[in-house]
Design a protein around this motif. Sequence first.
Motif, short mmCIF file in Angstrom:
data_model
loop_
_atom_site.label_atom_id
_atom_site.label_comp_id
_atom_site.label_asym_id
_atom_site.label_seq_id
_atom_site.Cartn_x
_atom_site.Cartn_y
_atom_site.Cartn_z
N ALA A 101 0.83 -1.21 0.00
CA ALA A 101 0.00 0.00 0.00
C ALA A 101 0.86 1.26 0.00
N LEU A 102 2.01 1.21 0.68
CA LEU A 102 2.93 2.34 0.66
C LEU A 102 3.51 2.55 -0.73
N ALA A 103 3.99 1.45 -1.32
CA ALA A 103 4.70 1.53 -2.59
C ALA A 103 3.79 1.89 -3.75
N ILE A 104 2.55 1.45 -3.72
CA ILE A 104 1.66 1.63 -4.87
C ILE A 104 1.38 3.11 -5.12
N PHE A 105 1.51 3.92 -4.07
CA PHE A 105 1.35 5.37 -4.21
C PHE A 105 2.32 5.94 -5.24
N PHE A 106 3.56 5.41 -5.27
CA PHE A 106 4.62 6.02 -6.07
C PHE A 106 4.56 5.65 -7.54
N ILE A 107 3.76 4.64 -7.90
CA ILE A 107 3.68 4.27 -9.31
C ILE A 107 2.99 5.36 -10.12
N GLN A 148 -12.72 -0.26 3.63
CA GLN A 148 -13.06 -1.42 4.47
C GLN A 148 -12.07 -2.57 4.33
N ASN A 149 -11.14 -2.48 3.38
CA ASN A 149 -10.21 -3.59 3.19
C ASN A 149 -8.95 -3.11 2.48
N PHE A 150 -8.03 -4.05 2.28
CA PHE A 150 -6.75 -3.76 1.65
C PHE A 150 -6.93 -3.21 0.24
N THR A 151 -7.85 -3.79 -0.52
CA THR A 151 -8.09 -3.33 -1.89
C THR A 151 -8.53 -1.88 -1.92
N GLY A 152 -9.46 -1.54 -1.04
CA GLY A 152 -9.93 -0.16 -0.97
C GLY A 152 -8.82 0.81 -0.62
N LEU A 153 -7.93 0.40 0.30
CA LEU A 153 -6.81 1.26 0.67
C LEU A 153 -5.88 1.47 -0.51
N CYS A 154 -5.61 0.40 -1.28
CA CYS A 154 -4.73 0.52 -2.45
C CYS A 154 -5.33 1.45 -3.50
N VAL A 155 -6.64 1.38 -3.70
CA VAL A 155 -7.30 2.25 -4.68
C VAL A 155 -7.12 3.72 -4.30
#
Length: 497
Positions: A101-107, A148-155
């Motif tokens: 989740a941290l890394a996906i921000f930088f893409i 509510q979940n990991f997927t939502g946080l990544c989005v």
Amino acid sequence: MLPTKSTHSLKDIDAEKHEMVPTEKIAHSHNEHISATDTEFLAGFSDEQRRRVLRKVDWRLVPMLLILYLISFIDRANIGNAKIEGLLRDLHMTGTEYNIALAIFFIPYTLAEIPSNMILDKFNRPSVFMGTIVFFWGVVVMCTGFVQNFTGLCVTRVFLGLFEAGFFPGAILVISKWYLPHESQTRIAIFFTASALAGAFSGLLAYGIVKMDGVAGYQGWRWIFILEGLASAVAGLACFWLLIDTPASSTKWLTAEEIRYLELRQVAIGRSKPVGHKEKHFDMQVFLTVLKDWKIYLLILAFWSNVTPNYGLKFTMPQIIKNMGYTSANAQLLTIPAYTVGAISAYTFSIVSDRLKWRMPTIVVPQIAVVIAYAILFAKAAAIKNNIALCYFAVCLACFGLYPIGPGVQAWNMNNLAGITGSFIFIDKEAPKYPTGFGSSLAFAAAGIVACLLLEFLLWRSNKKNAEFTEDEVRERWSDEELDKMGDKSPLFKYTL
């Protein structure tokens, strides 16, 4: 240490002494777009007039950009504050998923930077573009409070990276339209001070906000995102009225002479073009020359050596302090002194650097502090509860070293790729020792010292070689046009160390 001054460029303003250069020297310039009248006007603009107009610009532009930069760092790093307040537990996430989740921000942050700046450059009112992206990333941060979940946080992290991508390079572009290169450095250094202050404010805000735990049925970490996102959205709307655009559109607070001066000096140094000038198309040869330039890669390494440990520490500091045995609330508060040390250090080193007009020492000395800090943490973090004072000192020392480096190394775009590596080096299951995190940070800092010293030597050697030729000798051999095409390969080019 960067190629910021060429002795065959227009000599209307001396970038080192801030003095006007005699008009007769300007007559030899390669810049045919400055008329004799314009040249005389620039040469006749007094130091006092220059200082007065720059003060006006400073008071209207720098505070607003500083606040926005402060907000941007709070919004990308508050996930670290939310983590120790139960984010992973409530979203049923693992430590590895947190790193993702941290890394996906930088893409998207990396991919969208250049397109964002290309779009911004088309705007007559930069405040509209900047205000829009700040507003939307504020909305995205607010939405993070409801995932509510990991997927939502990544989005939400993807969209946050997308909207934040345009701000920092956009701010640099806006600054470049108001200031000359030697004036920009101090203003940019203030940004890096703001990034350290963001860490301090983030901990303080989190400490206060999590007391709302249970209000309206939401956990405290959710309120961190909701309230900080709301503040960002409001700041974005304020940009439409408070962020200044261009000298030409600033007739309410600049005189006609001041506007003319600010615009002409940009034309004089080749940053902007006169009305009617047609831009050249993309030059592949120039592009390939840049890719083959050894300085670029040394600068990349030097900047990565700062940003990788910097982001790693920024995302993990609350957890490191919590590992010392402190409660989550106290861990949030104890991040404040460390970041405050970083802010003071960044500002102090920028002043020293400007006075010395020599970048290398103000990069290498902080890098040495970073090496010492991570050597302590690498050796003692396994028993961190028995070495609280020493390890906390090391965290503060790391901040002292990390924050002054960025202003001295202007490989801005490399920030983002290094942010991806910094997101993965602190592995949750390795707590509290974090051998990968502390060890990688130590290695990057050491590599940065080597890169800076090597770059300094190579630039000094290049300057020494070029100094063997007089200007008359060079001009007898090459025309102004040929010297311009050579860029920093010109025998008249001098690197600013």
